[in-house]
Design an enzyme around this catalytic site. Structure first.
Site, short mmCIF file in Angstrom:
data_model
loop_
_atom_site.label_atom_id
_atom_site.label_comp_id
_atom_site.label_asym_id
_atom_site.label_seq_id
_atom_site.Cartn_x
_atom_site.Cartn_y
_atom_site.Cartn_z
N ARG A 117 11.61 -22.58 -18.75
CA ARG A 117 11.45 -23.75 -17.76
C ARG A 117 12.10 -23.86 -16.66
O ARG A 117 12.61 -24.54 -15.86
CB ARG A 117 13.74 -23.89 -19.14
N ASP A 147 15.59 -16.31 -33.32
CA ASP A 147 14.28 -14.93 -33.38
C ASP A 147 14.48 -14.04 -33.46
O ASP A 147 13.55 -12.86 -33.71
CB ASP A 147 13.70 -15.30 -32.16
N GLY A 171 4.61 -21.39 -28.56
CA GLY A 171 5.00 -23.05 -29.49
C GLY A 171 6.27 -23.43 -27.81
O GLY A 171 5.81 -24.63 -28.47
C1 S3P Z 1 13.23 -21.61 -28.08
C2 S3P Z 1 13.12 -22.05 -29.49
C3 S3P Z 1 13.01 -21.85 -30.61
C4 S3P Z 1 12.75 -20.22 -30.42
C5 S3P Z 1 11.43 -20.21 -29.54
C6 S3P Z 1 11.92 -20.49 -28.14
C7 S3P Z 1 12.95 -22.20 -27.02
O1 S3P Z 1 12.09 -22.44 -31.17
O2 S3P Z 1 12.32 -20.04 -31.90
O3 S3P Z 1 11.20 -18.94 -29.81
O4 S3P Z 1 12.78 -21.90 -25.49
O5 S3P Z 1 13.38 -23.55 -26.75
P1 S3P Z 1 12.77 -23.64 -32.42
O6 S3P Z 1 12.86 -24.95 -31.50
O7 S3P Z 1 11.16 -23.70 -32.92
O8 S3P Z 1 14.17 -23.40 -33.62
#
Ligand code: S3P
Length: 463
Positions: A51, A343, A118
């Site tokens: 971020r 996590d 992701g």
């Molecule tokens: C994250 C949100 C989580 C987490 C990921 C980081 C973030 O994922 O598992 O490692 O930085 O917003 P989800 O939104 O899929 O729960």
């Protein structure tokens, strides 16, 4: 859509698979080691690091960041923001981000390579969705299986359009809408990534974009957007969090100190609890209440985790954690705590495998769509290492050894499979420390996505 058709649709996408795709596997056997002692510091928080770069790139002027996590996932975000016009560079110990302003992102010339990340993918899809540009996202084999429909749905309501691979996966192309339409969106899954994607899209959307969270998730986007000067209101209504972002925002550049990542500290906390004689201080660990669930659960199991010198770093609560070897007892983990430790379940399962009695978890369907299916992956890995584990539809039930070391993987003769998942690799490394014969991990390469110096720290902390 078949990939060949997708390729025809995306003429500007010169590559269809990730350059960050995983090279040859690097296996390692993690052997039982002496107690973990002394003081260590884990790298910066991954969520805050992503971020910092994204919001810095949307501010006009220079944002300076110290403590940034220099893992592959965050570097993928940095490369993507550069491809969309921002300057992101390291100067000494500091990262410098020169932003283009909200609305100023440029059309990337190449596909954005998200590697294994992701968070980069979903948050950047949100950013692109309200700019008048299009972008193609590609990733490694693990990321290319993960569901993107959860962000495609709200961003489509805002006016963006998408061409995705079958099942709403990468590679996919986003065509942003300008102007986008503000929406009110109730999250169907507890996901900070989906929440943040909609909030970030809302930054360049006229009017107020609203996200309703029935279950609270990590709130770094809310905190940091406010820090950058955006108008973000958070209200609790009938037990739900209602988050409103005023669009066409002007972000002011910031100086950010990124606290240590509690999700990385988690591996050392569990290792110190499990290995006899350990007494370890982990400095500067972020303890945002939306992230600190694991420490609470480990304390309920009897773990000695003391907070020293509680303070604020970068707008987040932080402390040094003193962790001492403890006898753990199995518990039923309240599913309501899951979002604040989403996590950390893989490493909690390792702790449970050494506890006295049974640990039961439920309500963890989300773990099946992380970097791997973490319920299946940990169940298989722990079973190979000699633990007694039962997999249910939405959790694991683990019968602990009562503190005796796990047999290790020597008896089965095969390594545990990490499925390109950094947290499976690190969790099983911790299991190796608490085993008789060691745990062989098929590939330690993915650890570099979030914790590049994990093995060096582990080797340094234990005698
Ligand atoms: C994250 C949100 C989580 C987490 C990921 C980081 C973030 O994922 O598992 O490692 O930085 O917003 P989800 O939104 O899929 O729960």
């Amino acid at each position: 859509m078949p990939l060949s058709k997708a390729a025809a649709l995306w003429p500007h996408c010169s590559r269809k698979s990730s350059l960050l795709a995983h090279p040859a596997p690097s296996p390692r056997r993690f052997l039982p080691q002496g107690p973990l002692t002394g003081r260590i510091r884990v790298p910066g928080d991954k969520s805050i690091s992503h971020r910092s770069i994204m919001l810095g790139a949307l501010a006009v002027g220079e944002t300076r960041v110290t403590g940034l996590l220099e893992g592959e996932d965050v570097l993928a975000t940095a490369a993507a923001m550069r491809a969309m016009g921002a300057t992101v560079e390291k100067q000494g110990d500091e990262w410098r981000v020169l932003g283009v302003g909200v609305g100023g992102l440029l059309q990337p010339e190449q596909a954005l390579d998200m590697g294994n990340s992701g968070t980069s993918t979903r948050l950047l899809m949100g950013l692109v969705a309200s700019h008048g540009i299009s972008a193609t996202f590609i990733g490694d084999a693990s990321l290319s299986k993960r569901p993107m429909g959860r962000v495609i749905e709200p961003l489509s309501l805002m006016g963006a359009s998408f061409e995705a691979s079958p099942g709403g996966t990468l590679p996919l192309m986003v065509r942003g809408a300008h102007p986008a339409v503000p929406i009110e969106y109730r999250l169907p899954v507890a996901s900070a990534q989906v929440k943040s994607a909609v909030m970030l899209a809302g930054l360049n959307t006229p009017g107020i974009t609203t996200v309703i969270e029935p279950v609270p998730t990590r709130d770094h986007s809310e905190r940091m957007l406010r820090g950058f000067g955006a108008e973000v209101e958070v209200e609790e209504v009938n037990g739900e969090r209602v988050i409103r972002v005023r669009g066409e925002a002007d972000l002011r550049p910031q100086t950010i100190e990124v606290p240590g990542d509690p999700s990385s500290a988690a591996f050392f906390v569990v290792a110190a609890l499990l290995v006899e004689g350990s007494d370890l201080v982990i400095e500067n660990v972020g303890l945002n209440p939306t992230r600190a669930g694991l420490f609470e659960v480990l304390r309920q199991m009897g773990g000695s985790i003391e907070e020293l010198d509680r303070r604020e770093v970068g707008g987040e609560p932080v402390a040094d954690l003193r962790v001492r070897h403890s006898a753990l007892a199995g518990i039923d983990v309240d599913p309501a705590i899951a979002p604040s430790m989403i996590d950390e379940f893989p490493v909690l399962f390792v702790a449970a495998a050494l506890a006295q009695g049974t640990t039961r978890t439920s309500g963890l369907d989300e773990l099946r769509v992380k970097e791997s299916d973490r319920l299946a992956a940990v169940a298989a890995a722990l079973a190979l290492a000699g633990a007694r584990v039962e997999e249910t539809a939405d959790g694991l039930t683990i019968h602990g050894t009562g503190g005796d070391p796990l047999p290790g993987t020597t008896e089965s003769g095969s390594p545990v499979t990490t499925h390109l998942d950094h947290r499976i690799a690190m969790s099983m490394a911790v299991a190796g420390l608490a085993s008789k014969t060691g745990v062989e991990v098929d590939d330690t390469g993915p650890i570099a996505t979030s914790f590049p110096n994990f093995m060096a720290l582990l080797d340094g902390a234990s005698a």
